[in-house]
Design an enzyme around this catalytic site. Structure first.
Site, PDB file in Angstrom:
ATOM      1  N   ASP A  80       0.450  -1.686   0.487  1.00 11.29           N
ATOM      2  CA  ASP A  80      -0.209   0.448   0.003  1.00 11.29           C
ATOM      3  C   ASP A  80       0.966   1.659  -0.074  1.00 11.29           C
ATOM      4  OD1 ASP A  80      -2.286  -1.377   0.066  1.00 11.29           O
ATOM      5  OD2 ASP A  80      -2.493  -1.482   2.184  1.00 11.29           O
TER       6      ASP A  80
ATOM      7  N   GLY B 211     -17.634   2.363   4.958  1.00  8.68           N
ATOM      8  CA  GLY B 211     -16.105   2.097   4.724  1.00  8.68           C
ATOM      9  C   GLY B 211     -15.192   1.596   6.121  1.00  8.68           C
ATOM     10  N   SER B 212     -14.394   1.072   6.524  1.00  7.16           N
ATOM     11  CA  SER B 212     -13.360   0.539   7.572  1.00  7.16           C
ATOM     12  C   SER B 212     -12.709   2.068   8.353  1.00  7.16           C
ATOM     13  CB  SER B 212     -12.886  -0.599   7.516  1.00  7.16           C
ATOM     14  OG  SER B 212     -11.604  -0.088   7.157  1.00  7.16           O
ATOM     15  N   ARG B 213     -11.842   1.724   9.338  1.00  8.34           N
ATOM     16  CA  ARG B 213     -11.339   3.091   9.767  1.00  8.34           C
ATOM     17  C   ARG B 213      -9.748   3.007   9.463  1.00  8.34           C
ATOM     18  NH1 ARG B 213      -9.827   4.525  15.957  1.00  8.34           N
ATOM     19  NH2 ARG B 213     -10.349   6.350  15.931  1.00  8.34           N
ATOM     20  N   THR B 214      -9.365   2.813   8.351  1.00 12.93           N
ATOM     21  CA  THR B 214      -7.900   2.393   7.604  1.00 12.93           C
ATOM     22  C   THR B 214      -7.039   4.017   8.194  1.00 12.93           C
ATOM     23  OG1 THR B 214      -8.379   3.353   5.753  1.00 12.93           O
ATOM     24  CG2 THR B 214      -8.649   0.681   6.006  1.00 12.93           C
TER      25      THR B 214
ATOM     26  N   ALA C 171      -4.161   6.285  -0.691  1.00 12.31           N
ATOM     27  CA  ALA C 171      -5.559   7.191  -1.498  1.00 12.31           C
ATOM     28  C   ALA C 171      -6.025   5.140  -1.318  1.00 12.31           C
ATOM     29  CB  ALA C 171      -5.051   6.450  -3.071  1.00 12.31           C
TER      30      ALA C 171
HETATM   31  N1  UDP Z   1     -16.004  -1.192   0.617  1.00 10.42           N
HETATM   32  C1  UDP Z   1     -18.070  -1.205  -0.089  1.00 10.42           C
HETATM   33  N2  UDP Z   1     -19.000  -0.909   1.006  1.00 10.42           N
HETATM   34  C2  UDP Z   1     -18.536  -1.010   2.185  1.00 10.42           C
HETATM   35  C3  UDP Z   1     -16.955  -0.202   2.833  1.00 10.42           C
HETATM   36  C4  UDP Z   1     -15.958  -0.422   1.685  1.00 10.42           C
HETATM   37  O1  UDP Z   1     -17.912  -1.387  -1.524  1.00 10.42           O
HETATM   38  O2  UDP Z   1     -19.175  -1.345   2.847  1.00 10.42           O
HETATM   39  C5  UDP Z   1     -15.188  -0.574  -0.962  1.00 10.42           C
HETATM   40  C6  UDP Z   1     -14.412   0.418  -0.653  1.00 10.42           C
HETATM   41  O3  UDP Z   1     -15.045   1.542  -1.285  1.00 10.42           O
HETATM   42  C7  UDP Z   1     -12.666   0.118  -0.623  1.00 10.42           C
HETATM   43  C8  UDP Z   1     -12.484  -0.546  -0.338  1.00 10.42           C
HETATM   44  O4  UDP Z   1     -14.010  -1.382  -0.120  1.00 10.42           O
HETATM   45  O5  UDP Z   1     -13.158   0.662  -1.986  1.00 10.42           O
HETATM   46  C9  UDP Z   1     -12.141  -0.916   0.891  1.00 10.42           C
HETATM   47  O6  UDP Z   1     -13.309   0.089   1.513  1.00 10.42           O
HETATM   48  P1  UDP Z   1     -12.059   0.430   3.266  1.00 10.42           P
HETATM   49  O7  UDP Z   1     -12.860   1.570   3.676  1.00 10.42           O
HETATM   50  O8  UDP Z   1     -11.836  -0.928   4.271  1.00 10.42           O
HETATM   51  O9  UDP Z   1     -10.637   0.550   3.490  1.00 10.42           O
HETATM   52  P2  UDP Z   1      -9.863   2.033   2.102  1.00 10.42           P
HETATM   53  O10 UDP Z   1      -9.495   1.207   1.019  1.00 10.42           O
HETATM   54  O11 UDP Z   1     -11.117   2.643   1.978  1.00 10.42           O
HETATM   55  O12 UDP Z   1      -9.189   2.613   3.013  1.00 10.42           O
END
Ligand code: UDP
Length: 350
Positions: free
Chosen positions: A98, A176-179, A241
């Site tokens: 990443d 989305g998760s708490r990344t 990103a």
């Molecule tokens: N995602 C999604 N639906 C959800 C949660 C996540 O489509 O309910 C997709 C989100 O758009 C991203 C990926 O899964 O492309 C990972 O999301 P997350 O927020 O976990 O991590 P990010 O990559 O955004 O830091």
């Protein structure tokens, strides 16, 4: 103030030329500019310690045996195998982590590592992420990982037709998760103003307890297509990103993009206020409310930005553009190489 920012941005906006991936050309020039005096073997040898080694020899693609993230390598190789027959012999250090690898402040020698995302503080050279084809994060809705941008372009833009602007909910949406903790302000705002914002944390692989979803049970995941029901969609950085960004535009919803440090190759082609609403990562809940309410009160303006954002991605982030970007990037890269590339017999043919 917002009105003035939008007017100024639109007055200064020059649409890019919609052919031959020209909208993204400056990014290649900029990323390669630290290497304008040429890339030598010593630099490549440093780069390859931080990445996966690839070679293109006589039109065929070869890779070191081990790949840290096999599906990410497959996503990258989808494009490289197709392009290899028309490319000169070369070798590449492709980082599938990443994080970018060569920070300018570390004072090390410049090294040409290709990475999918970076900030301006890095020498890394951006390439189109593996997830345009495969290898994006696996979530319950996309168990084999987010990929197939070609298919998503169609399915999300179809969903946008089912949810034209006038039918969309007048609400902000985020899942989305708490990344990144930068997302917390919106999640907390959703808890205090649920009629205005529906933003909830989902689980990711690192989830251990409700503390990782800011002391609430994890929400169910929601597909990109379902996002189209909402007028306002937020994008945040994650570890680097987030792959989310490009998909959000396809809904023809208004995209609020928080922070501008973390880039993918196509980000600079999208302009603040023209294609999306820029929000500072430091914005507190009151400031976020101010922006949302402004666009609720200026609905036609919101729709115009949403439509332009959609069109920019639809016209200039096609599968052809992605292939074109890879091709130009690799040709320009090869032109800078000063040493003779010799076939590495330890590599395997892809
Ligand atoms: N995602 C999604 N639906 C959800 C949660 C996540 O489509 O309910 C997709 C989100 O758009 C991203 C990926 O899964 O492309 C990972 O999301 P997350 O927020 O976990 O991590 P990010 O990559 O955004 O830091």
């Amino acid at each position: 103030m917002i009105n003035k920012d939008i007017k100024e941005a639109i007055a200064n906006y020059k649409p890019c030329e919609n052919s031959n991936c020209k909208c993204h050309e400056d990014v290649i020039n900029q990323d390669l500019s630290p290497f304008k005096d040429g890339i030598n073997k010593e630099q490549f040898d440093i780069a390859v310690t931080r990445a996966t080694k690839y070679q293109i020899i006589d039109g065929k693609l070869y890779r070191q045996k081990d790949c840290h993230f096999p599906s990410r390598c497959t996503g990258v190789e989808h494009y490289l195998v197709a392009l290899a027959p028309k490319l000169p012999n070369m070798e590449l250090a492709i980082n599938t982590r990443d994080w970018p690898q060569i920070n300018q402040a570390w004072g090390r020698q410049k090294a040409p590592v290709l990475s999918f995302s970076k900030t301006k503080e890095y020498y890394d050279i951006m390439y189109p992420a593996w997830s345009f084809w495969e290898g994006g994060p696996a979530i319950s809705l996309y168990p084999t990982g987010i990929g197939r941008w070609d298919k998503h372009r169609l399915s999300i833009s179809e969903a946008a037709k089912k949810w034209p602007w006038s039918e969309k909910k007048n609400q902000v949406f985020f899942r989305g998760s708490r990344t990144s903790e930068e997302r917390d302000a919106l999640i907390l705002l959703s808890r205090s103003r649920p009629e205005l914002v529906d933003a909830q944390y989902t689980k990711n692989q690192a989830w251990k307890s409700d503390a990782d979803t800011l002391y609430a049970p994890p929400a169910s995941e929601v597909s990109f297509e379902e996002h189209c029901k909402y007028k306002y969609l937020f994008n945040y950085r994650g570890v680097a990103a987030s792959f989310r960004f490009k998909h959000l535009f396809l809904c023809k919803s208004l995209v609020f993009h928080v922070g501008n440090d973390w880039l993918e190759f196509f980000y600079p082609s999208l302009k603040p206020w023209v294609h999306y609403v820029p929000i500072s990562p430091k914005a507190n809940q009151e400031e976020i409310i101010k922006y949302i309410e402004y666009f609720q009160q200026n609905d036609a303006l919101a729709k115009e930005i949403a439509d332009r954002g959609f069109q920019q991605i639809w016209d200039n982030l096609t599968v052809k553009d992605v292939r074109c970007y890879w091709r130009k990037l690799l040709k320009n890269y090869a032109n800078l190489v000063k040493y003779e590339v010799k076939k590495d017999i330890d590599l395997i043919k892809v």
